[in-house]
Design a protein around this motif. Structure first.
Motif, PDB file in Angstrom:
ATOM      1  N   GLN A 112       0.756  -1.328  -0.016  1.00  0.00           N
ATOM      2  CA  GLN A 112      -0.048   0.305  -0.172  1.00  0.00           C
ATOM      3  C   GLN A 112       0.838   1.083   0.137  1.00  0.00           C
ATOM      4  O   GLN A 112       2.018   1.405   0.862  1.00  0.00           O
ATOM      5  CB  GLN A 112      -0.643  -0.069   1.326  1.00  0.00           C
ATOM      6  CG  GLN A 112      -2.035   0.874   1.662  1.00  0.00           C
ATOM      7  CD  GLN A 112      -2.902   1.117   2.120  1.00  0.00           C
ATOM      8  OE1 GLN A 112      -4.330   1.890   2.311  1.00  0.00           O
ATOM      9  NE2 GLN A 112      -1.916   0.825   3.008  1.00  0.00           N
ATOM     10  N   LEU A 157      -5.348  -3.781 -10.127  1.00  0.00           N
ATOM     11  CA  LEU A 157      -4.159  -3.210 -10.554  1.00  0.00           C
ATOM     12  C   LEU A 157      -3.259  -2.696 -11.493  1.00  0.00           C
ATOM     13  O   LEU A 157      -3.166  -4.042 -12.200  1.00  0.00           O
ATOM     14  CB  LEU A 157      -2.895  -3.340  -9.459  1.00  0.00           C
ATOM     15  CG  LEU A 157      -3.438  -2.623  -7.732  1.00  0.00           C
ATOM     16  CD1 LEU A 157      -4.336  -2.916  -6.884  1.00  0.00           C
ATOM     17  CD2 LEU A 157      -2.154  -1.999  -7.099  1.00  0.00           C
ATOM     18  N   ARG A 197      -0.818  -1.613 -14.970  1.00  0.00           N
ATOM     19  CA  ARG A 197       0.473  -0.907 -14.846  1.00  0.00           C
ATOM     20  C   ARG A 197      -0.399   0.942 -16.019  1.00  0.00           C
ATOM     21  O   ARG A 197       0.377   1.294 -16.252  1.00  0.00           O
ATOM     22  CB  ARG A 197       1.089  -1.734 -15.368  1.00  0.00           C
ATOM     23  CG  ARG A 197       2.243  -0.429 -15.789  1.00  0.00           C
ATOM     24  CD  ARG A 197       3.585  -1.051 -16.502  1.00  0.00           C
ATOM     25  NE  ARG A 197       4.004  -2.172 -15.576  1.00  0.00           N
ATOM     26  CZ  ARG A 197       5.499  -2.532 -15.130  1.00  0.00           C
ATOM     27  NH1 ARG A 197       5.885  -1.026 -14.985  1.00  0.00           N
ATOM     28  NH2 ARG A 197       5.713  -4.353 -14.871  1.00  0.00           N
ATOM     29  N   ASP A 216       0.459   7.562  -8.460  1.00  0.00           N
ATOM     30  CA  ASP A 216       1.361   7.040  -8.048  1.00  0.00           C
ATOM     31  C   ASP A 216       2.274   7.750  -7.295  1.00  0.00           C
ATOM     32  O   ASP A 216       3.186   7.615  -7.682  1.00  0.00           O
ATOM     33  CB  ASP A 216       1.786   5.884  -8.271  1.00  0.00           C
ATOM     34  CG  ASP A 216       3.315   4.932  -7.754  1.00  0.00           C
ATOM     35  OD1 ASP A 216       2.949   5.077  -6.746  1.00  0.00           O
ATOM     36  OD2 ASP A 216       3.894   4.148  -8.188  1.00  0.00           O
ATOM     37  N   THR A 258       5.706   3.571  -4.978  1.00  0.00           N
ATOM     38  CA  THR A 258       5.289   2.247  -5.048  1.00  0.00           C
ATOM     39  C   THR A 258       4.611   1.522  -5.828  1.00  0.00           C
ATOM     40  O   THR A 258       5.662   0.235  -5.738  1.00  0.00           O
ATOM     41  CB  THR A 258       4.413   2.510  -3.663  1.00  0.00           C
ATOM     42  OG1 THR A 258       4.950   3.544  -2.679  1.00  0.00           O
ATOM     43  CG2 THR A 258       4.475   1.111  -3.050  1.00  0.00           C
ATOM     44  N   TYR A 259       3.693   1.441  -6.500  1.00  0.00           N
ATOM     45  CA  TYR A 259       3.559   0.857  -7.402  1.00  0.00           C
ATOM     46  C   TYR A 259       3.881   0.312  -8.993  1.00  0.00           C
ATOM     47  O   TYR A 259       4.245  -0.599  -9.592  1.00  0.00           O
ATOM     48  CB  TYR A 259       1.648   0.707  -8.380  1.00  0.00           C
ATOM     49  CG  TYR A 259       0.669   0.635  -5.988  1.00  0.00           C
ATOM     50  CD1 TYR A 259       0.132  -0.418  -5.735  1.00  0.00           C
ATOM     51  CD2 TYR A 259       1.079   2.389  -5.548  1.00  0.00           C
ATOM     52  CE1 TYR A 259      -0.231  -0.002  -4.800  1.00  0.00           C
ATOM     53  CE2 TYR A 259      -0.103   2.358  -4.889  1.00  0.00           C
ATOM     54  CZ  TYR A 259      -0.506   1.470  -4.378  1.00  0.00           C
ATOM     55  OH  TYR A 259      -1.206   0.759  -2.949  1.00  0.00           O
ATOM     56  N   TRP A 317       6.404  -1.877  -7.540  1.00  0.00           N
ATOM     57  CA  TRP A 317       6.010  -3.916  -7.069  1.00  0.00           C
ATOM     58  C   TRP A 317       5.503  -3.917  -8.561  1.00  0.00           C
ATOM     59  O   TRP A 317       5.639  -5.182  -8.815  1.00  0.00           O
ATOM     60  CB  TRP A 317       4.623  -3.205  -6.320  1.00  0.00           C
ATOM     61  CG  TRP A 317       4.031  -4.469  -5.973  1.00  0.00           C
ATOM     62  CD1 TRP A 317       5.035  -5.319  -5.755  1.00  0.00           C
ATOM     63  CD2 TRP A 317       2.772  -4.740  -5.476  1.00  0.00           C
ATOM     64  NE1 TRP A 317       3.781  -6.304  -5.019  1.00  0.00           N
ATOM     65  CE2 TRP A 317       2.321  -5.656  -5.095  1.00  0.00           C
ATOM     66  CE3 TRP A 317       1.119  -3.836  -6.555  1.00  0.00           C
ATOM     67  CZ2 TRP A 317       1.443  -7.066  -4.430  1.00  0.00           C
ATOM     68  CZ3 TRP A 317      -0.113  -4.503  -5.712  1.00  0.00           C
ATOM     69  CH2 TRP A 317       0.550  -6.423  -4.922  1.00  0.00           C
TER      70      TRP A 317
END
Length: 538
Positions: free
Chosen positions: A408, A431, A433, A467, A471-472, A475
């Motif tokens: 998160q 989620l 990209r 974002d 963080t994402y 990931w």
């Protein structure tokens, strides 16, 4: 008849009741003790658990009750009998869930917050002074019989569609179901002393394991303004000798803790053990928390594991009770949770055996090996585990990313900034990209999106979700994925490249057990079909 009856009103039972009540279920919460237990037991929760509290809207209320283990003055060390460092554990960092890796707290305050919300809910009935006597299951429900001194017959009978046994280490539910346990043979008695110490004192290390064979001792924070000491019972010392207030003060004296400057809130002897139930479910009855597993406290994962148990049940039971999913979804609970917690128990026992060592030769060897490991990271103990869910769980098992804990971070959408769950909402998340054209999804994939109420967050250029801290982006790179489907308990169901999203969603529907209703008119409560197009169109 209740949708779910919960036996045990400790923190795990209270949290289970809140999760299920927030999903619209009727809940009966039954506790054998007649009064609220006012003394501390557990004293730490990790980042994942704070995110769970965030998901039910309690983060703001709980945050002042937490003492985050983060900052240069909050280290976790293992020391030898001379005070030299044997091991450092890296709790002093942000966790993957957007909160501090570990947070210390005072359990009675923690429970009172949840209890206050439950008492105000018309969907929850709380009964104290109810000791479970028997349970019997038929095709549609479970009938629970409780000893009830306030009833004329001395008994109270309750029907529920499902039952969660969260009634602790000496679980009556587990005994009535005749469920055996696997015990790792680790059993040491420790005196646990909870203290309000002198105000303003700084503790360095903040958490410390004194691996001194003269008396292994733990010192840890237990919430703002509180500390906990744990003292191992030594050979030749009886439990009754150890468990006195006079002995507590004697053992606390080397730290300058005296009756004139501090208060002992509680002292009790516990047997630290490593064990788990061999079955986590029988029919309509499930075990959770200490009823399902026990572990030494050295990783601070006992309560955390119980909260994960009920989080895993908290999204399954509503789907089954609504008729959206079948029994196979419930069958996956035990396999995935048991394997997950066994890894944590194994490591807690491994560390416990090091701490509880008394033989001089073994201690000398241990100290030499641990000091060598400080110099050579290849020899070091693993960090506190965040293991994957076990085989047989409700996730895409052929995907190596599936079953791992999600992250998160902070995002922006529609002019609002904050942690992902606060901005996007709880529940299932897809989620992406980059932006996708939702019209290219099959009817089955769109149906799964709606019936599982999946919130879509795309992070492509010009998309609705930004974002803020990468963080994402990091990931997606780590997982090698363009799409990540995350369950309501924050574990990854599966990942896909951009051309595999349709298959990922359809497979989720099949694994969850959603019967196809393509062509029926359905509207998600959280993500109406009209909202999918702006989120997914290019």
């Amino acid at each position: 008849m209740f949708d779910v009856a919960i036996v045990g009103a400790g923190p795990v039972g209270l949290f289970a009741a809140m999760l299920l009540e927030r999903r619209g279920l009727s809940v009966g919460l039954f506790e054998r003790w007649p009064d609220f237990y006012p003394l501390p037991r557990a004293c730490g929760v990790d980042h994942e658990i704070v995110r769970q509290l965030q998901s039910i809207g309690l983060a703001d209320e709980m945050s002042p009750l937490l003492d985050p283990v983060i900052g240069p003055d909050k280290t976790y060390k293992f020391l030898d009998q001379h005070g030299e460092t044997l091991l450092k554990i890296d709790w002093n960092r942000p966790g993957a869930s957007g909160w501090a890796q570990m947070n210390m707290f005072y359990q009675p305050d923690f429970e009172r917050v949840m209890l206050r919300h439950l008492e105000a809910s018309p969907r929850v009935v709380i009964r104290r002074g109810r000791a479970l006597v028997s349970l019997a299951e038929d095709d549609d429900c479970v009938t629970l019989t409780f000893a009830a001194p306030d009833e004329a017959s001395g008994l109270a009978h309750v029907d529920a569609r499902f039952v969660i046994g969260a009634d602790g280490a000496r679980s009556t539910v587990r005994d009535l179901l005749e469920i055996s346990q696997t015990d790792l043979g680790f059993a040491y008695d420790w005196l646990v002393v909870d203290v309000v110490p002198p105000e303003g004192r700084v503790w360095e290390p903040y958490v410390v394991q004194h691996c001194d064979p003269a008396r292994p001792t733990t010192l840890v924070g237990s919430g703002p303004g509180r500390r906990r000491w744990e003292f191992m019972r030594m050979p030749g010392e009886s439990v009754s000798d150890l468990n006195t207030e006079a002995m507590a003060w004697k053992l606390l004296a080397p730290w300058g803790i005296r009756p004139e400057n501090s208060k002992v809130e509680r002292h009790a002897v516990y047997t630290f053990r490593g064990a788990w139930a061999d079955e986590w479910r029988k029919g309509r009855v499930f075990l959770a928390g200490d009823a399902a597993h026990l572990m030494p406290p050295f990783l601070g994962q006992g309560l955390c594991s119980g909260m994960r148990d009920v989080m895993a049940l908290g999204w399954r039971l509503p789907l089954v009770l609504s008729g959206e999913a079948g029994d196979s979804l419930l069958a996956s609970y035990g396999p995935e949770r048991s394997a997950h917690v066994q890894e944590i128990i194994d490591q807690a026992v491994e560390i416990g055996r090091l701490i509880c060592m008394l033989d001089p030769d073994e201690v000398a060897d241990r100290d030499a090996r641990m000091k060598a490991a400080m110099r050579d990271p290849a020899l070091a103990l693993r960090p506190p585990p965040e293991p994957k869910l076990g085989d047989g769980g409700a996730f895409l098992r052929e995907d190596p990313n599936a079953g791992s804990l999600g992250v998160q971070g902070r995002v922006r959408r529609d002019g609002r900034e904050g942690l992902f769950d606060d901005i996007i909402g709880p529940g299932w998340h897809l989620l992406l990209r980059s932006r996708m054209d939702g019209s290219k999804l099959s009817e089955r994939a769109r149906e799964v999106l709606q019936r599982l109420e999946i919130s879509v967050a795309d992070f492509g250029d010009g998309s609705h979700t930004v974002d803020l801290d990468y963080t994402y982006a990091d990931w997606f790179d780590r997982l090698g994925a363009d799409a990540i489907l995350v369950r309501p308990d924050f574990y990854v169901f599966g990942t896909a490249k951009s051309d595999g999203v349709d298959h990922l969603l359809a497979t989720a529907g099949d694994l969850i057990g959603l019967t196809s209703q393509v062509g029926a008119t359905r509207t998600s409560r959280n993500v109406a079909s009209s909202n999918l197009e702006p989120r997914m169109q290019s």
